[in-house]
Design an enzyme around this catalytic site. Sequence first.
Site, PDB file in Angstrom:
ATOM      1  N   ARG A 256      -0.673  -4.858 -15.777  1.00 11.85           N
ATOM      2  CA  ARG A 256      -0.415  -5.296 -17.141  1.00 11.85           C
ATOM      3  C   ARG A 256      -1.550  -4.838 -18.046  1.00 11.85           C
ATOM      4  O   ARG A 256      -2.717  -5.020 -17.737  1.00 11.85           O
ATOM      5  CB  ARG A 256      -0.315  -6.821 -17.151  1.00 11.85           C
ATOM      6  CG  ARG A 256       0.485  -7.325 -18.298  1.00 11.85           C
ATOM      7  CD  ARG A 256       0.952  -8.741 -17.977  1.00 11.85           C
ATOM      8  NE  ARG A 256       0.796  -9.584 -19.132  1.00 11.85           N
ATOM      9  CZ  ARG A 256       0.720 -10.899 -19.068  1.00 11.85           C
ATOM     10  NH1 ARG A 256       0.727 -11.498 -17.902  1.00 11.85           N
ATOM     11  NH2 ARG A 256       0.614 -11.612 -20.161  1.00 11.85           N
TER      12      ARG A 256
ATOM     13  N   ALA B 133      -1.049   5.790  -4.666  1.00  5.55           N
ATOM     14  CA  ALA B 133      -2.349   6.029  -4.015  1.00  5.55           C
ATOM     15  C   ALA B 133      -3.465   5.315  -4.778  1.00  5.55           C
ATOM     16  O   ALA B 133      -4.590   5.773  -4.846  1.00  5.55           O
ATOM     17  CB  ALA B 133      -2.624   7.528  -3.928  1.00  5.55           C
TER      18      ALA B 133
ATOM     19  N   HIS C 176       5.770 -15.392  -4.927  1.00  2.62           N
ATOM     20  CA  HIS C 176       4.366 -14.994  -4.973  1.00  2.62           C
ATOM     21  C   HIS C 176       3.798 -15.448  -6.309  1.00  2.62           C
ATOM     22  O   HIS C 176       4.380 -15.207  -7.344  1.00  2.62           O
ATOM     23  CB  HIS C 176       4.299 -13.474  -4.857  1.00  2.62           C
ATOM     24  CG  HIS C 176       2.904 -12.950  -4.792  1.00  2.62           C
ATOM     25  ND1 HIS C 176       1.902 -13.551  -4.060  1.00  2.62           N
ATOM     26  CD2 HIS C 176       2.333 -11.870  -5.357  1.00  2.62           C
ATOM     27  CE1 HIS C 176       0.794 -12.853  -4.190  1.00  2.62           C
ATOM     28  NE2 HIS C 176       1.026 -11.836  -4.972  1.00  2.62           N
TER      29      HIS C 176
HETATM   30  O1  TXD Z   1       0.770  -9.741  -2.926  1.00  2.00           O
HETATM   31  C1  TXD Z   1       1.169  -8.759  -3.484  1.00  2.00           C
HETATM   32  N1  TXD Z   1       2.425  -8.378  -3.336  1.00  2.00           N
HETATM   33  C2  TXD Z   1       0.280  -7.958  -4.329  1.00  2.00           C
HETATM   34  C3  TXD Z   1       0.870  -7.098  -5.310  1.00  2.00           C
HETATM   35  C4  TXD Z   1      -1.108  -7.907  -4.078  1.00  2.00           C
HETATM   36  C5  TXD Z   1      -1.887  -7.008  -4.729  1.00  2.00           C
HETATM   37  C6  TXD Z   1      -1.358  -6.052  -5.693  1.00  2.00           C
HETATM   38  N2  TXD Z   1      -0.019  -6.331  -6.089  1.00  2.00           N
HETATM   39  C7  TXD Z   1       0.683  -5.319  -6.906  1.00  2.00           C
HETATM   40  O2  TXD Z   1       0.703  -4.066  -6.237  1.00  2.00           O
HETATM   41  C8  TXD Z   1       0.029  -5.003  -8.224  1.00  2.00           C
HETATM   42  O3  TXD Z   1       0.331  -5.985  -9.191  1.00  2.00           O
HETATM   43  C9  TXD Z   1       0.658  -3.676  -8.545  1.00  2.00           C
HETATM   44  O4  TXD Z   1       1.963  -3.857  -9.059  1.00  2.00           O
HETATM   45  C10 TXD Z   1       0.765  -3.001  -7.173  1.00  2.00           C
HETATM   46  C11 TXD Z   1      -0.318  -1.968  -6.899  1.00  2.00           C
HETATM   47  O5  TXD Z   1      -1.577  -2.530  -7.091  1.00  2.00           O
HETATM   48  P1  TXD Z   1      -2.886  -1.600  -7.116  1.00  2.00           P
HETATM   49  O6  TXD Z   1      -4.046  -2.492  -7.280  1.00  2.00           O
HETATM   50  O7  TXD Z   1      -2.853  -0.639  -5.982  1.00  2.00           O
HETATM   51  O8  TXD Z   1      -2.643  -0.807  -8.478  1.00  2.00           O
HETATM   52  P2  TXD Z   1      -3.212   0.639  -8.890  1.00  2.00           P
HETATM   53  O9  TXD Z   1      -4.565   0.854  -8.305  1.00  2.00           O
HETATM   54  O10 TXD Z   1      -3.030   0.713 -10.351  1.00  2.00           O
HETATM   55  O11 TXD Z   1      -2.240   1.681  -8.174  1.00  2.00           O
HETATM   56  C12 TXD Z   1      -0.918   1.886  -8.559  1.00  2.00           C
HETATM   57  C13 TXD Z   1      -0.641   3.354  -8.356  1.00  2.00           C
HETATM   58  C14 TXD Z   1      -1.412   4.260  -9.333  1.00  2.00           C
HETATM   59  O12 TXD Z   1      -2.197   5.195  -8.618  1.00  2.00           O
HETATM   60  C15 TXD Z   1      -0.305   4.955 -10.140  1.00  2.00           C
HETATM   61  O13 TXD Z   1      -0.621   6.294 -10.489  1.00  2.00           O
HETATM   62  C16 TXD Z   1       0.850   4.910  -9.149  1.00  2.00           C
HETATM   63  O14 TXD Z   1       0.758   3.607  -8.581  1.00  2.00           O
HETATM   64  N3  TXD Z   1       2.159   5.136  -9.739  1.00  2.00           N
HETATM   65  C17 TXD Z   1       3.139   5.806  -9.082  1.00  2.00           C
HETATM   66  N4  TXD Z   1       3.158   6.360  -7.871  1.00  2.00           N
HETATM   67  C18 TXD Z   1       4.294   6.975  -7.490  1.00  2.00           C
HETATM   68  N5  TXD Z   1       5.392   7.058  -8.272  1.00  2.00           N
HETATM   69  C19 TXD Z   1       5.407   6.512  -9.498  1.00  2.00           C
HETATM   70  N6  TXD Z   1       6.505   6.574 -10.260  1.00  2.00           N
HETATM   71  C20 TXD Z   1       4.235   5.843  -9.952  1.00  2.00           C
HETATM   72  N7  TXD Z   1       3.910   5.221 -11.102  1.00  2.00           N
HETATM   73  C21 TXD Z   1       2.635   4.798 -10.948  1.00  2.00           C
END
Ligand code: TXD
Length: 309
Positions: free
Chosen positions: A83, A11, A176
């Site tokens: 990261r 989320a 990507h």
């Molecule tokens: O083109 C693409 N594929 C991408 C990929 C474009 C944009 C973002 N991209 C990747 O998506 C980015 O490098 C990240 O690996 C993901 C998610 O990006 P976002 O910007 O949404 O990151 P956030 O805001 O940090 O959200 C990640 C959420 C955060 O709320 C954590 O608490 C949650 O993931 N999280 C989890 N949720 C459920 N279950 C588990 N285990 C978990 N661990 C962390």
Amino acid sequence: MARPKVTVVGAGNVGATTAQYIVERELADVVLTDVVDGLPQGKALDLLQAGPVHGYDCRITGANDYEPTAGSDIIVITAGLARKPGMSRDDLLLKNAEIVGGVVTETARRSPTAILIVVTNPLDAMAQLALRRSGFPKQRVIGMAGVLDSARFRTFIAQELDVSVENVTAFVLGGHGDTMVPLPRYSTVAGIPITELLPKDRLEALVTRTANGGAEIVGLLKTGSAYYAPAASVVEMIEAILKDKKKILPCTAYLEGEYGVKGLFVGVPVKLGRRGIEQILQITLSPDESAGLQRSAAAVRELTDKLGI
Ligand code: TXD
């Protein structure tokens, strides 16, 4: 008729914005999950309360467990870590593999007929992990990257030529990130190849800016990465699937010999419909383009080898 059900895992920025765009288009009921206590519940409630203003009736549920996700039509995986200072790309690879692996196991068994859309980086390797972990057929495991990369390319082309983004189509293949392969000769403005509209040096500048599109935004935001365009791209894929549009979109798909790549996820043009990836389109590549795609595949292979998948 019951509305379709989409689960969005994570989320954070991309996940919550994806949920928002889904309900604003009334595409599906949404279950938003995250490990952070209260975060998905809070965002779900907030989105629900925007319903009367926007005029949508979709249900939006927030949860820290997977029970409410059961029977989903589509599962979008955005869960992961960004990261952090001191963390290598490999550290991130292993950490996100642990997270995505767990998420896939939990969601796939509760929604055995769902289509998985993987967003978490490193995207191509995480899609491969999702395929292996879920045991789903390859048609039902898709990575999101190409729609975003080509949307960026389209934006820059439209800006450069001062034309509507609606007139611009663009094609991007490969992994990507740095190794993506934009295909200018298949990119058009109202059907006219952009190679006829832009001088070579300008075109190259736009291609470079596209390949660095994610980094440009990280550089500006400093504390996070792009999410409006990524979420919009995920939702275009969701809409194509739920409405069985048979839409041709660049997506990350499992190749078994297509484009000379075997046993690896790489970005290629696919037909998206209710059954997921219904076809992989094979276009003829020039020797340069083909070499670019192979380079891209090799970079993905390095990561999947590290994960032993
Ligand atoms: O083109 C693409 N594929 C991408 C990929 C474009 C944009 C973002 N991209 C990747 O998506 C980015 O490098 C990240 O690996 C993901 C998610 O990006 P976002 O910007 O949404 O990151 P956030 O805001 O940090 O959200 C990640 C959420 C955060 O709320 C954590 O608490 C949650 O993931 N999280 C989890 N949720 C459920 N279950 C588990 N285990 C978990 N661990 C962390």
